[in-house]
Motif scaffolding. Structure first.
Motif, PDB file in Angstrom:
ATOM      1  N   LYS A 237      20.104  44.726  -7.353  1.00 50.51           N
ATOM      2  CA  LYS A 237      20.712  43.611  -8.095  1.00 50.51           C
ATOM      3  C   LYS A 237      20.062  43.415  -9.454  1.00 50.51           C
ATOM      4  CE  LYS A 237      21.549  38.627  -7.787  1.00 50.51           C
ATOM      5  NZ  LYS A 237      21.373  37.407  -6.959  1.00 50.51           N
ATOM      6  N   GLU A 238      18.724  43.487  -9.504  1.00 49.76           N
ATOM      7  CA  GLU A 238      18.000  43.170 -10.725  1.00 49.76           C
ATOM      8  C   GLU A 238      17.955  44.323 -11.725  1.00 49.76           C
ATOM      9  OE1 GLU A 238      16.842  40.256 -11.565  1.00 49.76           O
ATOM     10  OE2 GLU A 238      17.443  39.314  -9.681  1.00 49.76           O
TER      11      GLU A 238
ATOM     12  N   ALA B 136       8.094  38.938 -16.682  1.00 53.99           N
ATOM     13  CA  ALA B 136       8.953  37.834 -16.270  1.00 53.99           C
ATOM     14  C   ALA B 136       9.647  37.214 -17.477  1.00 53.99           C
ATOM     15  CB  ALA B 136       8.131  36.786 -15.523  1.00 53.99           C
ATOM     16  N   TRP B 137       8.902  37.084 -18.575  1.00 58.61           N
ATOM     17  CA  TRP B 137       9.511  36.543 -19.797  1.00 58.61           C
ATOM     18  C   TRP B 137      10.575  37.500 -20.340  1.00 58.61           C
ATOM     19  CZ3 TRP B 137      10.916  32.767 -22.628  1.00 58.61           C
ATOM     20  CH2 TRP B 137      11.209  32.938 -23.976  1.00 58.61           C
ATOM     21  N   GLU B 138      10.316  38.810 -20.282  1.00 60.87           N
ATOM     22  CA  GLU B 138      11.304  39.788 -20.724  1.00 60.87           C
ATOM     23  C   GLU B 138      12.580  39.697 -19.883  1.00 60.87           C
ATOM     24  OE1 GLU B 138      11.596  42.057 -23.092  1.00 60.87           O
ATOM     25  OE2 GLU B 138       9.686  41.655 -24.079  1.00 60.87           O
ATOM     26  N   TYR B 139      12.414  39.506 -18.553  1.00 61.83           N
ATOM     27  CA  TYR B 139      13.582  39.371 -17.689  1.00 61.83           C
ATOM     28  C   TYR B 139      14.424  38.161 -18.094  1.00 61.83           C
ATOM     29  CZ  TYR B 139      11.259  42.668 -14.513  1.00 61.83           C
ATOM     30  OH  TYR B 139      10.664  43.782 -13.975  1.00 61.83           O
TER      31      TYR B 139
ATOM     32  N   LYS C 151      16.080  38.700 -21.485  1.00 63.91           N
ATOM     33  CA  LYS C 151      17.199  39.608 -21.375  1.00 63.91           C
ATOM     34  C   LYS C 151      18.413  38.929 -20.742  1.00 63.91           C
ATOM     35  CE  LYS C 151      18.708  43.888 -19.132  1.00 63.91           C
ATOM     36  NZ  LYS C 151      18.346  44.966 -18.184  1.00 63.91           N
ATOM     37  N   GLU C 152      18.155  38.153 -19.668  1.00 61.37           N
ATOM     38  CA  GLU C 152      19.261  37.530 -18.950  1.00 61.37           C
ATOM     39  C   GLU C 152      19.964  36.464 -19.773  1.00 61.37           C
ATOM     40  OE1 GLU C 152      20.133  35.097 -14.779  1.00 61.37           O
ATOM     41  OE2 GLU C 152      18.103  35.769 -15.281  1.00 61.37           O
ATOM     42  N   TYR C 153      19.192  35.636 -20.483  1.00 60.96           N
ATOM     43  CA  TYR C 153      19.772  34.469 -21.140  1.00 60.96           C
ATOM     44  C   TYR C 153      20.005  34.646 -22.632  1.00 60.96           C
ATOM     45  CZ  TYR C 153      18.665  32.112 -16.790  1.00 60.96           C
ATOM     46  OH  TYR C 153      18.604  31.748 -15.469  1.00 60.96           O
ATOM     47  N   TRP C 154      19.480  35.707 -23.227  1.00 60.67           N
ATOM     48  CA  TRP C 154      19.716  35.895 -24.650  1.00 60.67           C
ATOM     49  C   TRP C 154      20.202  37.309 -24.987  1.00 60.67           C
ATOM     50  CZ3 TRP C 154      20.786  33.629 -28.993  1.00 60.67           C
ATOM     51  CH2 TRP C 154      20.648  34.328 -30.191  1.00 60.67           C
TER      52      TRP C 154
ATOM     53  N   ASN D 139      24.408  41.242 -26.281  1.00 60.80           N
ATOM     54  CA  ASN D 139      24.956  42.589 -26.197  1.00 60.80           C
ATOM     55  C   ASN D 139      26.408  42.581 -25.721  1.00 60.80           C
ATOM     56  OD1 ASN D 139      22.555  43.739 -27.034  1.00 60.80           O
ATOM     57  ND2 ASN D 139      21.799  44.116 -24.967  1.00 60.80           N
ATOM     58  N   ILE D 140      26.721  41.695 -24.766  1.00 56.66           N
ATOM     59  CA  ILE D 140      28.108  41.586 -24.298  1.00 56.66           C
ATOM     60  C   ILE D 140      29.006  41.138 -25.429  1.00 56.66           C
ATOM     61  CG2 ILE D 140      29.639  40.284 -22.768  1.00 56.66           C
ATOM     62  CD1 ILE D 140      27.388  40.255 -20.705  1.00 56.66           C
ATOM     63  N   PHE D 141      28.572  40.129 -26.177  1.00 59.59           N
ATOM     64  CA  PHE D 141      29.362  39.597 -27.288  1.00 59.59           C
ATOM     65  C   PHE D 141      29.557  40.646 -28.384  1.00 59.59           C
ATOM     66  CE2 PHE D 141      29.745  36.228 -30.785  1.00 59.59           C
ATOM     67  CZ  PHE D 141      31.087  36.009 -30.507  1.00 59.59           C
TER      68      PHE D 141
END
Length: 559
Positions: free
Chosen positions: A348-349, A438-441, A444-447, A452-454
């Motif tokens: 998942k991760e 943990a900060w990188e995760y 990546k998830e929230y910013w 990248n999707i946008f």
């Protein structure tokens, strides 16, 4: 062969292989897989309600409470007419003898062609015993063959070493001594010739004959010893060169050149290279399984995630068994359970987030070509894009293995000594590294990922001569964009607002700046200049009067 349909029960923990065999057997109407499972207990349960002609069984099943011998005895009590055939990659001679003494009717290698496989199964169902046998009269010839192969293996080893030396010299010349375009073309052609020669030597000359003592672990280790010698069915052509070129690049520096933290950054350079090579070789072996199936079924292509999960599971088990196994604290069975319990989380991760893998998989297995897209930093040709995607897959799977080590063995002194960089081996540095991860995760998830999707792009890591770098490649992600919610959706709104007001702000700032420049230079500047000029003139006049007093007037003389 009669026209009666033959029913099969297939027991194997490799879901991909089960699916492939079921797919290819669909082309043979006489054969029918009634059921398939990954454990012996479930197989017994299914046999209580179904009768089958043949059970195909991989004896190297992990985490089983039921032994193969106990399973065979219970099967014969439930259904005496049911035959059992072992189906596995490698069984030692002693292991074959042990299973045959139990009473199991046959053994077939997973690498057999399907027609040979079905013929052997038919013989077993009809009552024959199908086992590889070497009679006493053939034993002398067998020993001579082994001696011959061992001699040829020495020739093979010597030839490969000579080829590798020449490849190193060519790589050094191409890297350190710039020359004309024609010289580069010549040396690159020479390099391709040597790579082809090395592949032919690896395929045509035998390797050393090895007696396997512990089949489950040693069979896994044997599969990682050679990139191409195990899977002769891994075929030829472009994609094999893709794997070989990637393997060659692992000899370069593997320093992280990006601004993104990777899990493998905590490893020593030689251990980082080892884990990346392991993942690459395991990936090659899994591909060889699919090449054996030789099917273009879209049903297989839908299970690409299972390929990544299998790649991570097998690579993790081998790497952890080598560096994290401690019989006093954690046994091999415990290690297998640990890997299985964390497979879903890692999938998942990390694994599900690996981009462009379906395209690479379809290119290798189904011979589909990759589309050429432009990256944000460079123009990627189809060949370069395939290579970059493969590099990223290897790096991310290795990251998933190290993530498991950090979660469960981060403070194990043996692990720290064998794997970690010396400057990151203290408990404090490990804690700092994990916090940064943990900060990188979260970032990546929230910013990064919403951004990248946008921007319709994926981030890919790849190997260079100087280290590990990254690039961004274009990829349509409209469906993902529409499914964003919460904070991730808010990030795209902020980006859109920024893009909307940025031109206005730039124009406003430009106008205000021009106005300020005009006021400061033309109005205030001139006024200050005039005032300063007047002050300077006054000071100058004062100085003139003080330094040069007027001459006294002459008195008129009286006559």
């Amino acid at each position: 062969m009669s026209d009666r349909r033959i029913s099969l029960l297939f027991v194997d923990q490799d879901a991909i292989f089960r699916l492939g065999l079921a797919t290819i057997l669909s082309n043979y109407p006489q054969w029918e897989i009634v059921s398939q499972t990954d454990n012996l207990t479930d197989a017994l349960t299914q046999l209580s309600s179904n009768t089958v002609d043949l059970i195909t069984l991989d004896p190297n099943l992990r985490g089983q409470t039921l032994t193969v011998e106990a399973f065979y005895q219970q099967i014969k009590e439930i259904s005496p007419e049911t035959k059992i055939c072992l189906l596995s990659y490698a069984l030692s001679w002693q292991q074959q003898q042990d299973f045959r003494e139990i009473g199991i009717e046959g053994y077939c290698h997973k690498g057999e062609f399907i027609d040979v496989l079905l013929e052997n199964w038919q013989k077993i169902i009809e009552g024959e015993i199908v086992w590889p046998v070497i009679s006493s009269s053939q034993l002398s010839e067998f020993n001579q063959t082994i001696s011959k192969k061992n001699w040829l293996s020495k020739v093979r080893k010597s030839g490969i070493e000579e080829i590798n030396k020449n490849l190193q010299l060519i790589n050094k010349n191409l890297k350190n001594y710039p020359s004309s375009t024609w010289d580069k073309i010549f040396w690159q052609g020479r390099k391709r010739e040597l790579l082809t020669a090395r592949w032919l030597v690896e395929q045509l000359l035998p390797v050393d004959v090895i007696v396997v003592a512990s089949p489950r672990i040693n069979s896994q280790i044997m599969k990682t010893n050679n990139l191409s010698s195990i899977g002769t069915l891994v075929a030829t052509g472009e994609w094999l060169n893709l794997f070989q070129e990637t393997n060659d690049k692992l000899e370069n520096n593997l320093k992280n050149l990006t601004n993104f933290l990777l899990e493998i950054d905590i490893l020593k350079s030689e251990k980082k290279r080892e884990i990346l090579e392991l993942v690459l070789k395991q990936f090659e072996r899994i591909i060889s399984d699919f090449k054996f199936i030789e099917t273009k079924s879209m049903q297989i292509s839908r299970n690409r995630l299972s390929v990544l999960e299998r790649l991570w599971r097998e690579s993790a088990l081998i790497f952890l068994s080598k560096y994290c196994l401690n019989e006093k604290q954690i046994s091999l069975e415990d290690m297998e359970i640990l890997v299985e319990e964390n497979e879903e989380l890692v999938s998942k991760e990390i694994l599900q987030e690996i981009p462009c893998f379906p395209e690479l998989f379809d290119y290798i297995i189904l011979d589909n070509e990759l589309e050429t897209k432009e990256s944000n930093q460079a123009n990627l040709s189809p060949e370069k894009k395939k290579e970059t995607i493969l590099h990223n897959v290897v790096i991310q799977v290795a990251n998933g293995i190290v993530a498991l080590i950090l979660n469960y063995f981060s403070n194990n002194e043996k692990v720290k000594k064998n794997l970690y960089n010396i400057d990151m081996a203290s408990s404090r540095e490990i804690a700092k590294f994990r916090n940064r991860l943990a900060w990188e995760y979260r970032k990546k998830e929230y910013w990064q990922e919403p951004k990248n999707i946008f921007e319709s792009q994926y981030r890919l890591f790849f190997f260079t001569e100087k280290g590990i770098d990254c690039t961004f490649v274009y990829y349509p992600r409209q469906q993902e964009l529409e499914s964003l919610r919460g904070l991730r959706w808010a990030v795209t709104i902020l980006l859109e607002i920024r893009d909307a007001i940025a031109p206005l702000l730039r124009s406003l700032v430009g106008t205000v700046g021009t106005t300020l420049v005009y006021i400061l230079t033309q109005v205030i500047g001139r006024a200050i200049g005039l005032v300063g000029k007047g002050i300077l003139q006054g000071i100058g006049n004062s100085l003139s009067e003080r330094d040069y007093p007027s001459k006294p007037k002459k008195q008129n003389s009286k006559s």
